[in-house]
Design a protein around this motif. Structure first.
Motif, mmCIF file in Angstrom:
data_model
loop_
_atom_site.group_PDB
_atom_site.id
_atom_site.type_symbol
_atom_site.label_atom_id
_atom_site.label_comp_id
_atom_site.label_asym_id
_atom_site.label_seq_id
_atom_site.Cartn_x
_atom_site.Cartn_y
_atom_site.Cartn_z
ATOM 1 N N HIS A 1 96.385 51.093 6.207
ATOM 2 C CA HIS A 1 97.693 51.022 7.058
ATOM 3 C C HIS A 1 98.701 50.573 6.602
ATOM 4 O O HIS A 1 98.613 49.774 5.753
ATOM 5 C CB HIS A 1 97.159 49.935 8.173
ATOM 6 N N VAL B 1 92.950 47.759 2.206
ATOM 7 C CA VAL B 1 92.340 48.525 3.248
ATOM 8 C C VAL B 1 91.907 49.969 2.730
ATOM 9 O O VAL B 1 92.504 50.740 2.359
ATOM 10 C CB VAL B 1 93.560 48.979 4.313
ATOM 11 N N SER C 1 85.595 45.852 12.598
ATOM 12 C CA SER C 1 85.749 45.834 14.062
ATOM 13 C C SER C 1 85.182 46.613 14.923
ATOM 14 O O SER C 1 85.239 48.051 14.582
ATOM 15 C CB SER C 1 87.376 45.949 13.971
ATOM 16 N N ASP D 1 89.156 45.125 4.359
ATOM 17 C CA ASP D 1 89.622 45.568 5.663
ATOM 18 C C ASP D 1 89.389 46.854 5.786
ATOM 19 O O ASP D 1 90.134 47.660 5.674
ATOM 20 C CB ASP D 1 91.065 45.132 5.922
ATOM 21 N N ARG E 1 87.354 42.687 22.230
ATOM 22 C CA ARG E 1 87.960 41.788 20.944
ATOM 23 C C ARG E 1 86.794 41.421 20.111
ATOM 24 O O ARG E 1 86.740 40.025 20.111
ATOM 25 C CB ARG E 1 88.906 40.670 21.425
ATOM 26 N N ALA F 1 88.910 42.125 13.903
ATOM 27 C CA ALA F 1 89.338 41.883 12.316
ATOM 28 C C ALA F 1 90.446 40.791 12.072
ATOM 29 O O ALA F 1 90.333 40.370 11.143
ATOM 30 C CB ALA F 1 89.551 43.372 11.853
ATOM 31 N N TYR G 1 93.909 41.813 -1.026
ATOM 32 C CA TYR G 1 93.853 42.495 0.207
ATOM 33 C C TYR G 1 93.978 43.921 0.082
ATOM 34 O O TYR G 1 94.796 44.453 -0.229
ATOM 35 C CB TYR G 1 94.792 41.864 0.995
ATOM 36 N N TYR H 1 88.814 48.535 8.988
ATOM 37 C CA TYR H 1 89.037 48.284 10.344
ATOM 38 C C TYR H 1 88.631 49.611 11.215
ATOM 39 O O TYR H 1 88.511 49.404 12.450
ATOM 40 C CB TYR H 1 90.615 47.774 10.919
ATOM 41 N N LYS I 1 88.073 48.962 18.341
ATOM 42 C CA LYS I 1 88.439 50.616 18.836
ATOM 43 C C LYS I 1 87.292 51.220 19.251
ATOM 44 O O LYS I 1 87.299 52.381 19.807
ATOM 45 C CB LYS I 1 88.942 51.102 17.486
HETATM 46 C C1 LIG Z 1 94.690 47.420 9.028
HETATM 47 C C2 LIG Z 1 94.337 46.567 10.106
HETATM 48 N N1 LIG Z 1 93.649 45.538 10.232
HETATM 49 C C3 LIG Z 1 93.027 44.879 10.959
HETATM 50 C C4 LIG Z 1 93.599 45.243 12.311
HETATM 51 C C5 LIG Z 1 93.284 44.294 13.452
HETATM 52 O O1 LIG Z 1 92.158 44.759 14.087
HETATM 53 P P1 LIG Z 1 91.342 44.308 15.434
HETATM 54 O O2 LIG Z 1 92.045 44.771 16.624
HETATM 55 O O3 LIG Z 1 89.986 44.315 15.253
HETATM 56 O O4 LIG Z 1 91.826 42.691 15.412
HETATM 57 C C6 LIG Z 1 94.168 46.254 12.539
HETATM 58 C C7 LIG Z 1 94.763 46.786 13.932
HETATM 59 O O5 LIG Z 1 94.961 47.722 14.264
HETATM 60 C C8 LIG Z 1 94.682 47.079 11.419
HETATM 61 O O6 LIG Z 1 95.578 48.078 11.652
#
Ligand SMILES: Cc1ncc(COP(=O)(O)O)c(C=O)c1O
Length: 487
Positions: free
Chosen positions: A272, A267, A330, A300, A340, A198, A265, A302, A333
């Motif tokens: 996060h 989440v 993404s 995002d 990746r 991501a 932006y 994620y 995980k």
């Molecule tokens: C809020 C957030 N966005 C993006 C990412 C990045 O994710 P990726 O590992 O897929 O690059 C993270 C990673 O933990 C994240 O916490």
């Protein structure tokens, strides 16, 4: 092989025998650090050809150095620079140049580095990370089997060349099905781009939008690597508070009504760092704001795939946003293997531009991993694994919440997150996190000192307690140490 012809020059007119000249030069190269201990030198025949000398001369030089213990003769392998060398005094040696120290000879842009936890416990330690999956649960056998079958397939050599900036078509096709089934996203192939996680998608999307001094709205607090990325691109960040219902949408609307906002932006699920999910009511309001101001949004999402309490609220991207939401997700995980692979969903012209930009830093993705992932999506392995790990992570979340409330009492506060891999644990003012982290380290527990969550925001005195990667015993052990620290 090193260019020995350039490195070793001999002169037959000198009094010193040629083999001795070679031996001396080799000692010099060892002292300069160019020939490292353990390095095998070329065979005498090869070196003799390179230096245009008789082989016996090279053998004599090697023999000399073996007898002086600079080289070791290894049966059937050749001569190697000795591991335990006789008196090397590089400091007194004049000729050596090490071109790479710490400081560059030029100035360059630097991105702030995250501060590591205050003190790392010595030896094996329990680590509370900020929300990683448990690699021990990863379906390793399935993954290895799939990669092997991709490599062994007759199409493999072609696969190596396929794909441009948007990623492997086979995976993008599988994702159409997956994203529609899990997120209600109604899209087609030109709307999908595969990225390296991501994070790459965030960077690409932002780089296409942001110019110097553009105003970008982010949450307060926010995911630090998004902040750093936008700032690196020249943005000025406007921080909008995040509470139990997510980001304050009224404030976003106010800002949009007064100033030219370049981007928002967000989440939306398990924000996060705070882990809150944007409430349905705020989503509806936000969608109206996005449409009204034609506000570009990076959503995002994620870790959307990790949900424990109820079905997740659908992303903004699945609703009517007038083509303004760039949706990022993404798989890094999903398998617990740190593969990746991430993705970006956007209007097709934006995807084309992002793919062109991506090629400037990465010509194409990892086709082997992308094909293997496509196959695992198709045969249901990913879905089964997610189901299994969600069940285990839910148990871990519940256990951690129980232990935190029964053992740490008023010293901490938290809200049970509906999903994700971490709990946002706020420490009472009586317990400054930097001190807690330092003391925990002495008891064998490594935790964040909270700095990374306070970037650009008010000091949080809180950390993300990643529970997913710890088993029940480890969770209990970590809480016990925290209990001791707080006493
Ligand atoms: C809020 C957030 N966005 C993006 C990412 C990045 O994710 P990726 O590992 O897929 O690059 C993270 C990673 O933990 C994240 O916490």
């Amino acid at each position: 092989m090193l260019p020995f012809k350039t490195l070793i020059q001999t002169d037959k007119m000198l009094k010193l025998p040629v083999y001795q000249q070679i031996a001396n030069r080799l000692i010099g190269l060892i002292q300069e650090g160019l020939l490292k201990p353990g390095l095998f030198l070329p065979g005498s025949r090869v070196l003799a050809i390179q230096l245009e000398l008789h082989r016996k001369t090279v053998i004599a030089a090697y023999d000399e150095l073996v007898s002086q213990d600079w080289l070791v003769a290894v049966p059937r392998k050749g001569v190697m620079v000795a591991d335990n060398l006789p008196v090397i005094r590089p400091r007194t040696y004049q000729g050596g140049i090490s071109p790479y120290g710490e400081a560059a000879g030029f100035s360059f842009h630097q991105t702030p580095a995250l501060q590591a936890p205050v003190t790392k416990p010595a030896g094996a330690a329990l680590v509370i990370n900020d929300g990683f999956p448990d690699a021990r649960l990863a379906p390793l056998t399935d993954w290895v089997k799939e990669c092997r079958s991709v490599i062994e397939s007759p199409r493999y050599h072609k696969l190596l060349m396929y794909g441009g900036g948007t990623g492997l078509e086979a995976l993008r096709r599988q994702m159409l099905v997956y994203l529609s089934g899990t997120r209600g996203l109604n899209i087609s192939l030109p709307h999908i781009m595969i990225t390296r996680g991501a994070q790459m998608a965030i960077y690409l999307a932002a780089a296409l939008l942001i110019k110097k001094d553009d105003l970008v709205i982010v949450g307060s607090p926010n995911y630090i690597f998004a902040d750093l990325c936008f700032e690196q691109l020249g943005a000025r960040l406007l921080r909008v508070p995040v509470d139990e219902e997510g980001i304050d949408v009224d404030m976003i609307e106010q800002l949009c009504s007064k100033r030219k906002i370049k981007m928002l932006y967000l989440v939306t699920h398990h924000h996060h760092p705070t882990t809150v999910t944007l409430s349905a009511a705020r989503r509806m309001k936000l969608l109206a704001v996005i449409r009204k101001y034609k506000l570009p949004v990076i959503e995002d999402d994620y870790d959307y795939d990790f949900h424990y309490s109820s079905a997740p609220i659908l992303p903004l991207a699945s609703a009517d946003h007038g083509g303004n939401v760039i949706y990022i997700g993404s798989f890094t995980k999903s398998l617990g293997l740190s593969i990746r692979i991430g993705f970006m969903i956007a209007p097709s012209h934006f995807i084309d531009a992002a793919a062109n930009l991506r090629r400037l830093m990465d010509l194409r993705g990892d086709n082997l991993a992308e094909q293997a992932l496509a196959n695992l999506l198709q045969d249901g392995t990913i879905e089964r694994h997610l189901k299994k790990s969600n069940k285990i992570y839910k148990e871990r979340r519940d256990l951690l919440c129980h232990l935190l409330s029964t053992r740490l009492g008023n010293a901490v506060r938290f809200t049970v997150p509906s999903g994700g891999m971490a709990i946002w644990l706020r420490f009472s003012k009586k317990y400054p996190l930097k001190k807690v982290a330092a003391k925990a380290a002495t008891l064998g527990l490594q935790i964040s000192n909270g700095d990374q969550y306070s970037y650009g925001a008010a000091p949080q005195n809180a950390l993300r307690f990643g529970f997913a990667s710890l088993n029940n015993k480890e969770i209990a052990a970590a809480v016990s140490i925290l209990e001791k620290v707080l006493k």
